[in-house]
Design a protein around this motif. Structure first.
Motif, PDB file in Angstrom:
ATOM      1  N   GLY A  22       0.794  -1.224   0.000  1.00 35.48           N
ATOM      2  CA  GLY A  22       0.000   0.000   0.000  1.00 35.48           C
ATOM      3  C   GLY A  22       0.825   1.271   0.000  1.00 35.48           C
ATOM      4  N   ALA A  23       2.139   1.130  -0.167  1.00 39.02           N
ATOM      5  CA  ALA A  23       3.022   2.292  -0.228  1.00 39.02           C
ATOM      6  C   ALA A  23       4.125   2.010  -1.236  1.00 39.02           C
ATOM      7  N   LEU A  24       4.635   3.072  -1.837  1.00 44.31           N
ATOM      8  CA  LEU A  24       5.707   2.925  -2.817  1.00 44.31           C
ATOM      9  C   LEU A  24       7.023   3.406  -2.223  1.00 44.31           C
ATOM     10  N   THR A  25       8.047   2.574  -2.333  1.00 42.84           N
ATOM     11  CA  THR A  25       9.390   3.010  -1.969  1.00 42.84           C
ATOM     12  C   THR A  25       9.936   3.794  -3.157  1.00 42.84           C
ATOM     13  N   ARG A  26      11.086   4.417  -2.971  1.00 47.95           N
ATOM     14  CA  ARG A  26      11.716   5.156  -4.069  1.00 47.95           C
ATOM     15  C   ARG A  26      11.951   4.231  -5.275  1.00 47.95           C
ATOM     16  N   GLU A  27      12.360   2.995  -5.013  1.00 45.33           N
ATOM     17  CA  GLU A  27      12.615   2.035  -6.093  1.00 45.33           C
ATOM     18  C   GLU A  27      11.330   1.706  -6.838  1.00 45.33           C
ATOM     19  N   GLU A  28      10.252   1.458  -6.089  1.00 41.49           N
ATOM     20  CA  GLU A  28       8.968   1.140  -6.717  1.00 41.49           C
ATOM     21  C   GLU A  28       8.449   2.352  -7.499  1.00 41.49           C
ATOM     22  N   ALA A  29       8.654   3.541  -6.962  1.00 41.29           N
ATOM     23  CA  ALA A  29       8.175   4.766  -7.603  1.00 41.29           C
ATOM     24  C   ALA A  29       8.892   5.046  -8.923  1.00 41.29           C
ATOM     25  N   ALA A  30      10.034   4.413  -9.138  1.00 43.78           N
ATOM     26  CA  ALA A  30      10.795   4.627 -10.376  1.00 43.78           C
ATOM     27  C   ALA A  30       9.965   4.274 -11.610  1.00 43.78           C
ATOM     28  N   LYS A  31       8.952   3.435 -11.433  1.00 47.19           N
ATOM     29  CA  LYS A  31       8.077   3.056 -12.556  1.00 47.19           C
ATOM     30  C   LYS A  31       7.109   4.181 -12.917  1.00 47.19           C
ATOM     31  N   MET A  32       7.020   5.199 -12.081  1.00 48.76           N
ATOM     32  CA  MET A  32       6.120   6.333 -12.308  1.00 48.76           C
ATOM     33  C   MET A  32       6.974   7.601 -12.344  1.00 48.76           C
ATOM     34  N   PRO A  33       7.466   7.988 -13.533  1.00 49.33           N
ATOM     35  CA  PRO A  33       8.439   9.092 -13.646  1.00 49.33           C
ATOM     36  C   PRO A  33       8.040  10.372 -12.929  1.00 49.33           C
ATOM     37  N   MET A  34       6.796  10.777 -13.042  1.00 47.04           N
ATOM     38  CA  MET A  34       6.339  12.028 -12.406  1.00 47.04           C
ATOM     39  C   MET A  34       6.472  11.918 -10.880  1.00 47.04           C
ATOM     40  N   LEU A  35       6.077  10.778 -10.350  1.00 50.51           N
ATOM     41  CA  LEU A  35       6.179  10.561  -8.904  1.00 50.51           C
ATOM     42  C   LEU A  35       7.640  10.444  -8.492  1.00 50.51           C
ATOM     43  N   SER A  36       8.401   9.712  -9.251  1.00 55.24           N
ATOM     44  CA  SER A  36       9.810   9.496  -8.949  1.00 55.24           C
ATOM     45  C   SER A  36      10.565  10.817  -8.862  1.00 55.24           C
ATOM     46  N   LYS A  37      10.295  11.694  -9.834  1.00 58.72           N
ATOM     47  CA  LYS A  37      10.962  12.991  -9.905  1.00 58.72           C
ATOM     48  C   LYS A  37      10.618  13.869  -8.698  1.00 58.72           C
ATOM     49  N   ASN A  38       9.424  13.705  -8.159  1.00 59.02           N
ATOM     50  CA  ASN A  38       8.947  14.553  -7.059  1.00 59.02           C
ATOM     51  C   ASN A  38       8.790  13.776  -5.756  1.00 59.02           C
ATOM     52  N   PHE A  39       9.493  12.658  -5.642  1.00 59.63           N
ATOM     53  CA  PHE A  39       9.302  11.734  -4.512  1.00 59.63           C
ATOM     54  C   PHE A  39       9.381  12.448  -3.166  1.00 59.63           C
ATOM     55  N   ASP A  40      10.424  13.257  -2.965  1.00 56.35           N
ATOM     56  CA  ASP A  40      10.614  13.908  -1.665  1.00 56.35           C
ATOM     57  C   ASP A  40       9.503  14.897  -1.337  1.00 56.35           C
ATOM     58  N   LYS A  41       8.979  15.568  -2.368  1.00 53.62           N
ATOM     59  CA  LYS A  41       7.875  16.519  -2.146  1.00 53.62           C
ATOM     60  C   LYS A  41       6.603  15.771  -1.770  1.00 53.62           C
ATOM     61  N   VAL A  42       6.372  14.633  -2.426  1.00 53.25           N
ATOM     62  CA  VAL A  42       5.131  13.892  -2.235  1.00 53.25           C
ATOM     63  C   VAL A  42       5.147  13.084  -0.931  1.00 53.25           C
ATOM     64  N   ASP A  43       6.327  12.635  -0.505  1.00 46.57           N
ATOM     65  CA  ASP A  43       6.474  11.862   0.737  1.00 46.57           C
ATOM     66  C   ASP A  43       6.307  12.805   1.927  1.00 46.57           C
ATOM     67  N   ALA A  44       5.055  13.111   2.261  1.00 49.87           N
ATOM     68  CA  ALA A  44       4.726  14.147   3.245  1.00 49.87           C
ATOM     69  C   ALA A  44       5.352  13.902   4.611  1.00 49.87           C
ATOM     70  N   ASP A  45       5.384  12.652   5.074  1.00 47.41           N
ATOM     71  CA  ASP A  45       5.941  12.393   6.407  1.00 47.41           C
ATOM     72  C   ASP A  45       7.410  11.951   6.356  1.00 47.41           C
ATOM     73  N   HIS A  46       7.995  11.992   5.162  1.00 48.36           N
ATOM     74  CA  HIS A  46       9.417  11.689   4.951  1.00 48.36           C
ATOM     75  C   HIS A  46       9.852  10.362   5.576  1.00 48.36           C
ATOM     76  N   ASP A  47       9.006   9.327   5.359  1.00 46.68           N
ATOM     77  CA  ASP A  47       9.356   8.003   5.885  1.00 46.68           C
ATOM     78  C   ASP A  47       9.959   7.108   4.798  1.00 46.68           C
ATOM     79  N   GLY A  48      10.220   7.703   3.631  1.00 42.37           N
ATOM     80  CA  GLY A  48      10.828   6.935   2.543  1.00 42.37           C
ATOM     81  C   GLY A  48       9.831   6.125   1.742  1.00 42.37           C
ATOM     82  N   LYS A  49       8.537   6.325   2.042  1.00 45.12           N
ATOM     83  CA  LYS A  49       7.473   5.640   1.302  1.00 45.12           C
ATOM     84  C   LYS A  49       6.389   6.652   0.953  1.00 45.12           C
TER      85      LYS A  49
END
Length: 70
Positions: A22-49
């Motif tokens: 139910g959560a994407l790690t940075r590696e899993e997010a790599a399949k979604m370029p828009m999310l991958s590029k903005n991972f840190d902004k989208v990871d609101a609680d900064h737990d790496g998921k």
């Protein structure tokens, strides 16, 4: 319209969520370029998921920012 977009986004999330926790790690997010590029902004609680809720909120925020630049 909007429903189809929601469905597509959720399908992409499920596809990227390799371990189905139910959560994407940075590696899993790599399949979604828009999310991958903005991972840190989208990871609101900064737990790496990024949860589905964080993704929805983050993508909505980015969409609003882009619309504001037009």
């Amino acid at each position: 319209g909007k429903k189809m977009m929601e469905k597509g986004k959720n399908a992409r999330f499920d596809e990227a969520d390799a371990n189905h926790d139910g959560a994407l790690t940075r590696e899993e997010a790599a399949k979604m370029p828009m999310l991958s590029k903005n991972f840190d902004k989208v990871d609101a609680d900064h737990d790496g998921k990024v949860t589905r809720e964080e993704m929805d909120a983050g993508m909505g925020m980015m969409r609003r920012n882009q619309e504001g630049r037009k």
